[in-house]
Design a protein around this motif. Structure first.
Motif, PDB file in Angstrom:
ATOM      1  N   UNK A  79       0.855  -1.181   0.000  1.00 19.91           N
ATOM      2  CA  UNK A  79       0.000   0.000   0.000  1.00 19.91           C
ATOM      3  C   UNK A  79       0.893   1.234   0.000  1.00 19.91           C
ATOM      4  N   UNK A  80       0.990   1.894  -1.160  1.00 18.75           N
ATOM      5  CA  UNK A  80       1.868   3.041  -1.287  1.00 18.75           C
ATOM      6  C   UNK A  80       1.204   4.325  -0.812  1.00 18.75           C
ATOM      7  N   UNK A  81      -0.083   4.516  -1.108  1.00 19.68           N
ATOM      8  CA  UNK A  81      -0.730   5.789  -0.800  1.00 19.68           C
ATOM      9  C   UNK A  81      -2.101   5.530  -0.191  1.00 19.68           C
ATOM     10  N   UNK A  82      -2.432   6.279   0.843  1.00 20.18           N
ATOM     11  CA  UNK A  82      -3.747   6.213   1.482  1.00 20.18           C
ATOM     12  C   UNK A  82      -4.284   7.631   1.624  1.00 20.18           C
ATOM     13  N   UNK A  83      -5.610   7.768   1.528  1.00 23.54           N
ATOM     14  CA  UNK A  83      -6.267   9.072   1.602  1.00 23.54           C
ATOM     15  C   UNK A  83      -7.513   8.944   2.454  1.00 23.54           C
ATOM     16  N   UNK A  84      -7.793   9.989   3.229  1.00 23.72           N
ATOM     17  CA  UNK A  84      -9.006   9.999   4.047  1.00 23.72           C
ATOM     18  C   UNK A  84      -9.419  11.446   4.316  1.00 23.72           C
ATOM     19  N   UNK A  87       6.909  -8.845   5.303  1.00 22.47           N
ATOM     20  CA  UNK A  87       5.809  -7.969   4.900  1.00 22.47           C
ATOM     21  C   UNK A  87       5.141  -7.426   6.145  1.00 22.47           C
ATOM     22  N   UNK A  88       4.982  -6.111   6.211  1.00 25.49           N
ATOM     23  CA  UNK A  88       4.443  -5.526   7.441  1.00 25.49           C
ATOM     24  C   UNK A  88       3.832  -4.168   7.182  1.00 25.49           C
ATOM     25  N   UNK A  89       3.083  -3.730   8.196  1.00 25.89           N
ATOM     26  CA  UNK A  89       2.528  -2.373   8.197  1.00 25.89           C
ATOM     27  C   UNK A  89       3.594  -1.402   8.677  1.00 25.89           C
ATOM     28  N   UNK A  90       3.652  -0.255   8.022  1.00 24.15           N
ATOM     29  CA  UNK A  90       4.653   0.743   8.393  1.00 24.15           C
ATOM     30  C   UNK A  90       4.291   1.413   9.703  1.00 24.15           C
ATOM     31  N   UNK A 144       1.459  -0.240   3.790  1.00 30.87           N
ATOM     32  CA  UNK A 144       2.053  -1.576   3.824  1.00 30.87           C
ATOM     33  C   UNK A 144       3.252  -1.621   2.887  1.00 30.87           C
ATOM     34  N   UNK A 145       4.296  -2.303   3.324  1.00 35.68           N
ATOM     35  CA  UNK A 145       5.512  -2.417   2.519  1.00 35.68           C
ATOM     36  C   UNK A 145       6.090  -3.810   2.678  1.00 35.68           C
ATOM     37  N   UNK A 146       6.973  -4.158   1.747  1.00 32.20           N
ATOM     38  CA  UNK A 146       7.696  -5.432   1.794  1.00 32.20           C
ATOM     39  C   UNK A 146       9.178  -5.133   1.923  1.00 32.20           C
ATOM     40  N   UNK A 147       9.800  -5.720   2.929  1.00 33.50           N
ATOM     41  CA  UNK A 147      11.241  -5.559   3.146  1.00 33.50           C
ATOM     42  C   UNK A 147      11.946  -6.820   2.684  1.00 33.50           C
ATOM     43  N   UNK A 148      12.784  -6.674   1.671  1.00 32.56           N
ATOM     44  CA  UNK A 148      13.498  -7.822   1.124  1.00 32.56           C
ATOM     45  C   UNK A 148      14.717  -8.127   1.978  1.00 32.56           C
ATOM     46  N   UNK A 149      15.047  -9.395   2.139  1.00 36.81           N
ATOM     47  CA  UNK A 149      16.252  -9.730   2.911  1.00 36.81           C
ATOM     48  C   UNK A 149      17.506  -9.286   2.176  1.00 36.81           C
TER      49      UNK A 149
END
Length: 437
Positions: A7-12, A137-140, A165-170
């Motif tokens: 999830x790169x961008x969120x708006x509210x 994979x985790x929530x920022x 949300x982002x993915x951190x590669x080893x």
């Protein structure tokens, strides 16, 4: 279970502007003081409450009238362990004379910059730094926005935006191998074949045949003999590498990239390093996991794009989420000529059984031991140390049984870990064998 996506961008929408308690208090005190001053003919009291009246009136007239929308954007949705990215927070429209703060909640394996996770909005925007300290994979973290107008009269929030949300590669460990990969079969790799053909390694000098390339002509020999001679080479071939990753356990305290690695940290980073080495040599690679649920299936591939898919698959591992996994599905349909590398701390007996199964099928199997030594050397608890001694004695007997079967067990030590065993396998594969006639 829905497919995981970054999830790169969120708006509210932040909602409507509401009067603050200070603004309401100024109105009540100013009005009450003015009434009492008029009734009691107290000019001094009127002077005292005049600033409250002016501030309340000014704040009311300068209140924002448009609804504000908050947006949070993550700089990179996929990055490596220890890398830093930014979270950019903006509000639209940006009313004048509006002050606000942005907060970023604490999340596991995520470091905030600044460490408090609080920054002030400037011209309707703010940026926070984020550093991921462990693969996965985790929530920022939850982003909160709070805005106040002139004199603190009206406010919006605090409102929490949906999580990014982002993915951190080893980060692949340092690894390199100078030994050739056994059983090369393809035509695009860098492994030397025993057959002559188009390649890069010298074979011999022979007479020119129709179809030979002119750039292969060896002029010194041709001038000396009076007939054209060309240099022939051995063809280059690729090999198939099969990686089997143990996800049953994650032994040790999880300290991230800045501390001691767990057994799964060593396994995942070793798998990334081995994959990077063989894929950059144009070999084909297959990755399978045992003991982890919801891990995407990865087929055979080669090249840089396949390396990215391998790292994405490793980042999706959740340890011990499928304890009933027997591994039969993971080793189904494996190429008989593939080099099978089993990466495991050899604690769960399932992985030992899978290594025996692959060896019984006549495949070339190498077990890479990823058990971290600091789990035993750093133990201060007497009972924990005794428990480890008992478990390691049982583990030594399992390793001995694998070696008796002809399966080498190599401890992971980074560069050069597999050199000697790959040379021995290549030498054994090229040795003459007895055959029935």
């Amino acid at each position: 279970m829905p497919e995981w996506r970054p999830q790169r961008m969120v708006t509210r929408r932040l909602g409507t502007w509401e009067p603050t308690a200070a603004h309401q208090r100024a109105i009540v005190l100013g009005a009450a003081g003015a009434i009492v001053a008029v009734i009691g003919r107290r000019a001094d009291l009127l002077v005292i409450v005049a600033p409250l009246v002016v501030a309340a009136l000014w704040g009311h007239l300068a209140r924002p009238r448009s609804e504000v929308t908050g947006t949070a954007r993550l700089g990179d949705t996929t990055f490596r362990e220890g890398s830093v990215t930014g979270v950019r927070v903006t509000i639209e429209p940006s009313p004048p004379e509006v002050h606000g703060i942005v907060t970023l909640a604490q999340a596991p394996w995520v470091e905030r910059k600044p460490s408090s996770g609080v920054v002030e909005l400037e011209d309707g925007a703010a940026t926070l730094g984020v550093r991921s300290t462990r693969w996965g994979r985790r929530r920022v973290g939850t982003v909160g926005i709070a805005l106040v107008s002139t004199w603190g009269a009206f406010r919006v929030g605090p409102v929490d935006l949906p999580d990014l949300a982002s993915a951190t590669l080893p980060v692949p460990a340092a690894f390199d191998a100078s030994a050739p990969t056994p059983h090369p079969r393809g035509i695009v790799g860098l492994n030397r074949s025993n057959r002559p053909g188009s390649g890069s390694e010298f074979n011999t000098i022979r007479r020119f045949h129709p179809g030979d390339r002119l750039r292969r002509i060896h002029w010194p020999v041709s001038m000396r003999t009076g007939t054209l001679h060309v240099t022939s080479t051995f063809t280059d071939e690729d090999a198939h590498v099969f990686l089997l990753v143990d996800c049953f356990s994650d032994l040790g305290p999880r300290e991230g990239i800045d501390g001691h690695p767990t057994s799964l940290d060593v396994t995942v980073r070793a798998a990334g390093a081995i994959s990077e080495h063989f894929l950059r040599s144009n070999d084909r690679l297959t990755l399978r996991t045992v003991g982890a649920a919801e891990v995407p299936t990865l087929g055979v591939g080669s090249g840089t794009n396949h390396l990215r898919r391998v790292l994405d698959t490793l980042a999706a591992i959740s340890p011990a989420t499928e304890n009933r996994d027997t591994g039969d599905r993971a080793i189904r349909g494996v190429d008989p000529n593939a080099l099978c590398l089993v990466l495991s701390p050899l604690i769960d007996p399932t992985m030992v059984g899978l290594a025996h199964t692959l060896a019984a099928r006549g495949m070339t199997v190498v077990v890479v031991d990823t058990f971290p030594d600091h789990l035993v050397t750093d133990t201060t608890d007497v009972y924990q140390s005794l428990a480890w001694r008992m478990r390691l004695l049982s583990r030594d007997s399992e390793v001995h049984a694998l070696r008796l079967r002809g399966v080498p067990v190599v401890p992971w030590r980074g560069p050069g870990s597999l050199d000697q065993v790959l040379r021995d396998i290549a030498r054994r594969a090229s040795a003459p064998r007895m055959a029935r006639r």
